[in-house]
Design a protein around this motif. Sequence first.
Motif, mmCIF file in Angstrom:
data_model
loop_
_atom_site.group_PDB
_atom_site.id
_atom_site.type_symbol
_atom_site.label_atom_id
_atom_site.label_comp_id
_atom_site.label_asym_id
_atom_site.label_seq_id
_atom_site.Cartn_x
_atom_site.Cartn_y
_atom_site.Cartn_z
ATOM 1 N N ILE A 48 -49.875 2.512 -90.785
ATOM 2 C CA ILE A 48 -49.509 4.146 -91.182
ATOM 3 C C ILE A 48 -49.056 4.098 -92.166
ATOM 4 C CG2 ILE A 48 -48.228 6.272 -90.744
ATOM 5 C CD1 ILE A 48 -48.996 5.864 -87.666
ATOM 6 N N PHE A 84 -52.024 9.153 -86.372
ATOM 7 C CA PHE A 84 -52.127 9.956 -88.059
ATOM 8 C C PHE A 84 -53.623 9.706 -88.357
ATOM 9 C CE2 PHE A 84 -52.529 8.694 -92.628
ATOM 10 C CZ PHE A 84 -52.196 9.429 -93.357
ATOM 11 N N LYS A 87 -47.341 10.945 -92.163
ATOM 12 C CA LYS A 87 -47.111 9.833 -91.504
ATOM 13 C C LYS A 87 -45.329 9.931 -90.970
ATOM 14 C CE LYS A 87 -49.508 7.349 -94.946
ATOM 15 N NZ LYS A 87 -49.453 6.532 -95.765
#
Lengths: 614, 349
Positions: B176, B307, B285
Amino acid sequence: MATTHIAARESEAPVEPQRVVNDLSIQVATVNGSGSQTANTVLLRAIFQMGIPVSGKNLFPSNIAGLPTWFTIRASKQGYIARRKEIDFLVAMNPETADEDVRDLRPGSAVVYDERLNLNRLRHDLTFYPVPFDKLVAPVCPDAKLRKLVRNMIYDGVLAKLLGIEMEEVHKALQKQFRKKAKAAELNWNAAQAGYEFAEKNLPKADPFHLTRMDATRGKIIIDGNAAAALGALFAGVTVVTWYPITPSSSLCETLIDLMKRYRIDPETKKATFAIVQAEDELAAIGMVLGAGWAGARAMTSTSGPGISLMSEFVGLGYYAEIPAVIFDIQRVGPSTGLPTRTAQGDVLSTAFLSHGDTKHPMLFPCSVEECYSMAIEAFDLAEGLQTPVFVMSDLDLGMNNWMADPFPYPGKPMARGKVLSKEDLERLGHFERYRDADGDGVGYRTLPGTDHPAAGYFTRGSGHDERAHYTERPTDYVSNMDRLAHKFETARHRVPSPVIREAAGHEVGIIAYGTSHWAIVESLDQLQQEHDIDASYCRVRAFPFSDEVKDFIRRHRRVYVVDQNRDAQMCQLLRLDVEPEEVKKLRSVLHYNGLPLDARSVTDAIVTQEEVK
Amino acid sequence: MSTTATPPAPPKKVNRIGLEIATYKGSKSTLCAGCGHNAISERIIEAFYEMGVEPHRVAKLSGIGCSSKSPAYFLGTSHGFNAVHGRMPSIATGTMLANRTLFAIGVSGDGDTASIGIGQFVHLMRRNLPVIYIIEDNGVYGLTKGQFSATADIGSKLKTGVINDLPPIDTCALAIQLGATYVARSFSGDKRQLLALLEGAVAHRGTSMLDVISPCVTFNDHEGSTKSYSYVKDHDEPLADISFVPFFQDIAVDYEPGTATEITLHDGSRMILKKLGEDYDPTKKVEALRVLTEAHDKGEVVTGLFFVDTKRESFLDQLNVVDEPLATLPESRVRPPKQVLDEVMAELQ
């Protein structure tokens, strides 16, 4: 065999000032990062434009700014373009090295120097030309910040006057150098003129060296080997380029990026017919090349010794899984970081057998910028034809220095994409076996991912596999696959470029050399004949595996000198593995590994010394 | 003895492009019976079958290890490439550069990714290359008989009694942070969730990173292991209940306002995430990293889609590569004409 050293001076007797025309070498000693490259390139170009064969070699440190750097220009009416050990004309701009630079000169040489260095106190057997660089640059370059960059241009003017370089050619070379930067061109031109005028008024000619117009460079180009290889890749139709920056190879991919942006954007869609990726390291760079090669693209990377070491594991997979790849190795001095900005042929042996297990790889050895171009094209045809990684073994001297050449020819034959089965082929055949030697040349047929046929898919692996690409650990399957790979290497022997041979009458002495050593060899052959009455044959090896002609050459001669730019006689060792046992004892070595480009005198001396033992 | 006429066989079930599920199967697995990896292979078969992806357009890629053997066990007619240890990302990158019309699915393990391959993993995530990257994560090296990998939790115990005393690398948090655009964690034993996440990954055109906890029945399924079936079942905390609606099915999904998040993927397919606990926004995020950090602290195994970013350009678009495969462009499009060489030569004179 010893490395080359600057020859010891035997006498300090004054030299008769006999006119020496179009046969001299100039050395410019400056500080890295002082912008001397423009002045040196202009000097080289101006001499070239006067029709005089010329070569330039940049001897630079691994440093951005501050360490000493030397640029040598050799002008030779005979057309010799190897480095020459002896310097005739020194331009001493670097206080750090000036004393040593002057002490190393032969009697009768000339020195142009920054007057503050007071070099004339060091020797009485040289011609000294003091120049007040700072005083001259101030009026022609009012902007103090630019003076450092323009200052070097003054020595171009001084040398033009002292040696007879035509100022019109200096002007032309400057225009070429600065193309669209008219202001910079003018500043530099003014500086060159200031140098010329100063020399005219204050420096009476007292040395024997002269340059006068010839007609030996008409129609020729000047290019460095990395740019030439990039051009080759462009015309080879490369589509995937992955690389990791490393001296001295970076400029190859950087030039290629420029060329591709210019010539490989689809005119209709404005999209790229290529992909260039700066990878995270050499391991990834070669992995991407193999992934792309597997999927059918013409893929390449460019690196130097340390990168080759890192690629080792993957190259073994490429060999065994039989994936085309082109790898340019711009060799430098090792091991490890070694001398990263100095030249060598140090990766020959390690690359020939790169990786683990039984592996061997075709290598091409370009000696010239033309061959950097043509072998780049050839390497892709070979890699796809043989379905294996192919190495183009250039070096720093070839890759990063400017060389004269005839214009490159357009590729004479279409791209040879190798044995790839299409959907239609599969419909016709109904099946295929990836690793079967259907044609007896050791090369199987492959399919590309994306081929719309149920029989197209196969599994590629580094572990044991049979003809149908199925996993196997059966001893007989492993052996037959390895034997086929060995047979494929024999096929390569007949496909790679054959050697270039120049035969002498006597067959007493033969020389085998490769790559950039060529230029020292052609000069050394003349020296051997003219000075020592040795009429030697010459075989320039252009590829590994060696063609039969190489073995025949050794067979025909009594003593064969193999010239290597490395300590361990790497090419000689490769030859020893290939020739008959009784031929091995004929092989002798000439070794050069001090980081400088090879010069003819070193070769001649080494051969003459060894010739005393017959 | 009488003969009875066999009734006509019922029509075989096919997917939207008319292929049976058998077409998507691979060769027989040589992994241990009960290995989580086999369950993942089955979900991959289902996902590609359900999505109706043509097998010849799939490239299966892997590194080295138990996980990396598994591409042989699904999509048997697709091209596959079992590369070297930890280097599948570069093979995947090269493959997609050469032919952007392919679906690349890379299978890796926790050793292959988080140790030897961490460098290539990191850079693959940065580039957002269209590839499905699956980590079959069991916390141990199976093929070399049970050493800890870098995803093993602190305090986790090997069969030999050795305790892991280094913190784990959370590959989802890394992915991520580095720029992957579809990041999820699942469990090989959770058929429904894993299938939905895989189908979503097929629909997504960017880097999809799925860390799938996949217990090693031979070396890491015992008391004291945090990657065992029983441990993961007891500590699995799904973020949301995930449904996947493919683009070619016009299905309306009813849910109470405020109880679900709907995400439209590149090909028009939709992910519907029904809330199970607290509100969770998979487009943030910071949210994702918070949830992952808290789960670590609590000793929980959070699973789900952490995500997703459907806006970021893929690496191939960034490179502005032509739509057709570079691999098979004709000579007329990759070798410039003679005038170009003449032009360059003239400049060098």
